[in-house]
Design an enzyme around this catalytic site. Structure first.
Site, mmCIF file in Angstrom:
data_model
loop_
_atom_site.group_PDB
_atom_site.id
_atom_site.type_symbol
_atom_site.label_atom_id
_atom_site.label_comp_id
_atom_site.label_asym_id
_atom_site.label_seq_id
_atom_site.Cartn_x
_atom_site.Cartn_y
_atom_site.Cartn_z
ATOM 1 N N GLU A 182 6.371 -3.947 -0.808
ATOM 2 C CA GLU A 182 6.346 -4.459 0.564
ATOM 3 C C GLU A 182 6.437 -5.975 0.574
ATOM 4 O OE1 GLU A 182 3.829 -0.831 2.680
ATOM 5 O OE2 GLU A 182 2.776 -2.669 2.097
ATOM 6 N N ASP B 104 5.126 -5.050 5.075
ATOM 7 C CA ASP B 104 4.610 -3.771 5.570
ATOM 8 C C ASP B 104 5.094 -3.515 6.994
ATOM 9 O OD1 ASP B 104 2.626 -1.471 5.592
ATOM 10 O OD2 ASP B 104 1.795 -2.703 7.196
ATOM 11 N N ASP C 55 2.000 -2.444 -2.715
ATOM 12 C CA ASP C 55 1.896 -3.762 -2.085
ATOM 13 C C ASP C 55 3.049 -4.671 -2.515
ATOM 14 O OD1 ASP C 55 -0.422 -3.035 -0.808
ATOM 15 O OD2 ASP C 55 -1.766 -4.115 -2.165
ATOM 16 N N GLU D 126 3.145 -9.308 1.586
ATOM 17 C CA GLU D 126 2.933 -7.863 1.759
ATOM 18 C C GLU D 126 2.588 -7.543 3.209
ATOM 19 O OE1 GLU D 126 0.471 -4.434 2.431
ATOM 20 O OE2 GLU D 126 -0.444 -6.395 2.085
#
Length: 223
Positions: free
Chosen positions: A116, A44, A113, A40
């Site tokens: 991502e 991101d 989350d 994640e």
């Protein structure tokens, strides 16, 4: 092929060479380590880069403040979670019984989350281009027709059908062809009593979106 691999092929539009990466991306920390947190962290940053680059190209005359407002909307927890739900993530996310009982499988924070983490997993598995293609597909209804963002074709078809009392449109996977590394999915769209539409795509989502586009084109021309 496992159910998880089938879901990845059909809904994510990506076949993992390293299936363990997908499992890690779907694993909540309630099950210990490894879990999605490191992926994640990576995903991101990749998502942020992809969206920022898209906005920079799409809005050449906008100031930094305007671009920033668009950016935050597109990468927000709510947007990421909505995309995760559309792709069916709640059904495949892995967590212990307590976390699931507490609503974790439908938490905006957890689903955001995970989506991502999936981006990070695709990057490691197949490189930057594959990760960018996934983001383009998954965020297509959010990016829309720049500069005026319109409804996603599937949303537009659903609204049109429900407004006329035809019930929700039905999308059915009717076939699959091609090699494992480049599959093609054939989908049938039925809307009320209208003639069905069949289309193909690199993922089930792509095929469904194309079927919806064709249906909208048909009704726009009075067919």
């Amino acid at each position: 092929m496992s159910d998880l691999e089938t879901w990845s092929d059909e809904d994510l539009g990506h076949r993992f060479r390293q299936p363990g990466l997908l499992e890690e991306a779907l694993t909540h920390r309630s099950l210990g380590s490894p879990n999605y947190e490191r992926l994640e962290f990576l995903g991101d940053r990749v998502l942020g880069y992809a969206i920022a680059a898209h906005l920079y190209r799409a809005f050449p005359n906008e100031a930094e403040g305007q671009l920033t407002r668009r950016f935050h909307q597109l990468v927000s927890r709510q947007t990421c979670a909505a995309i995760a739900r559309r792709l069916g993530v709640p059904a495949v996310v892995r967590m212990n019984g307590q976390a699931r009982a507490d609503g974790g499988a439908d938490s905006d924070n957890i689903l955001g989350d995970v989506i991502e983490a999936i981006i990070g997993a695709i990057l490691i598995d197949a490189g930057e281009e594959a990760a960018m293609r996934f983001i383009e597909r998954a965020w297509a209804d959010r990016l829309g027709d720049i500069p005026h963002v319109g409804k996603h074709p599937k949303s537009a078809v659903q609204e049109w059908a429900l407004a006329r009392g035809l019930g929700a449109p039905s999308y059915e996977l009717v076939g699959r062809s091609g090699p494992h590394h480049a599959p093609r999915f054939r989908v049938r769209l039925d809307v009320g009593g209208h003639p069905p539409i069949e289309t193909t795509g690199a993922s089930k989502q792509d095929a469904e979106t194309e079927a919806a586009r064709q249906f909208l084109d048909r009704i726009a021309h009075g067919a």
